[in-house]
Scaffold this active site. Structure first.
Site, PDB file in Angstrom:
ATOM      1  N   HIS A 100       5.973   6.140  -3.465  1.00 36.22           N
ATOM      2  CA  HIS A 100       4.950   5.096  -3.407  1.00 36.22           C
ATOM      3  C   HIS A 100       3.748   5.469  -4.254  1.00 36.22           C
ATOM      4  O   HIS A 100       3.425   6.642  -4.420  1.00 36.22           O
ATOM      5  CB  HIS A 100       4.510   4.823  -1.968  1.00 36.22           C
ATOM      6  CG  HIS A 100       3.979   6.027  -1.251  1.00 36.22           C
ATOM      7  ND1 HIS A 100       4.807   6.948  -0.651  1.00 36.22           N
ATOM      8  CD2 HIS A 100       2.714   6.480  -1.046  1.00 36.22           C
ATOM      9  CE1 HIS A 100       4.074   7.908  -0.099  1.00 36.22           C
ATOM     10  NE2 HIS A 100       2.799   7.647  -0.330  1.00 36.22           N
ATOM     11  N   HIS A 102      -0.369   4.514  -4.517  1.00 33.18           N
ATOM     12  CA  HIS A 102      -1.528   3.878  -3.873  1.00 33.18           C
ATOM     13  C   HIS A 102      -2.378   3.209  -4.951  1.00 33.18           C
ATOM     14  O   HIS A 102      -2.631   3.805  -6.001  1.00 33.18           O
ATOM     15  CB  HIS A 102      -2.441   4.914  -3.208  1.00 33.18           C
ATOM     16  CG  HIS A 102      -1.834   5.695  -2.095  1.00 33.18           C
ATOM     17  ND1 HIS A 102      -2.204   5.521  -0.776  1.00 33.18           N
ATOM     18  CD2 HIS A 102      -0.906   6.693  -2.080  1.00 33.18           C
ATOM     19  CE1 HIS A 102      -1.531   6.381  -0.017  1.00 33.18           C
ATOM     20  NE2 HIS A 102      -0.745   7.102  -0.777  1.00 33.18           N
TER      21      HIS A 102
END
Ligand code: AMP
Ligand code: ZN
Length: 134
Positions: A100, A102
């Site tokens: 992932h 951010h």
């Protein structure tokens, strides 16, 4: 799909999330522990652990959505400052082991401060460090 991976469940709609955007390969949603408004996570829908096992074409698709969302926040919300963060590996402070990125919108007076300890004295080792790549 990895059993017990919360981000796999989110990508499949099996766990609650606040969706910002999705396409066939990528899902973007609000971080449940936001450090700023619109703190967003962008993930590949397929399960990979982090930068090391994610294929380049998947990373390109994810980064394309990072760009799309940064642009959306800029044009819709007037956000002009963001940090884009990826942690890969436990010692690099990765907590959720599904790749992932951010997006953290930043603004003056937000009381956030990412501080690194720097080591100018290590410049003398740069040639030696680079020779380790040969
Ligand atoms: P990292 O330290 O880069 O692995 O960050 C993982 C992030 O995932 C943290 O900022 C968490 O707040 C966030 N997170 C964990 N579970 C959820 C969830 N169910 N929905 C949204 N964000 C989550
Ligand atoms: Zn997963």
């Amino acid at each position: 799909m990895m059993e017990d991976c919360i981000f796999c469940k989110i990508a499949k709609g099996e766990a609650k999330s606040w969706k910002v955007y999705e396409n066939d390969d990528v899902y973007a949603f609000l971080d449940i522990n936001p450090v700023s408004e619109y703190h967003t996570l962008i993930i590949p829908k397929k399960h990979y652990e982090n930068i090391f096992d994610t294929p380049e074409d998947e990373l390109i698709k994810v980064m394309s959505v990072v760009k799309r969302i940064a642009t959306l926040y800029n044009t819709k919300l007037g956000i002009k400052n963001i940090q884009i963060i990826n942690s890969s590996g436990k010692e690099a402070q990765q907590d959720v082991f599904h790749t992932h990125f951010h997006i953290v919108p930043r603004e003056s007076g937000d009381n956030q401060d990412v501080k690194w300890t720097t080591h100018k004295e290590w410049r003398v080792k740069f040639d030696q460090l680079l020779s380790g790549l040969q």
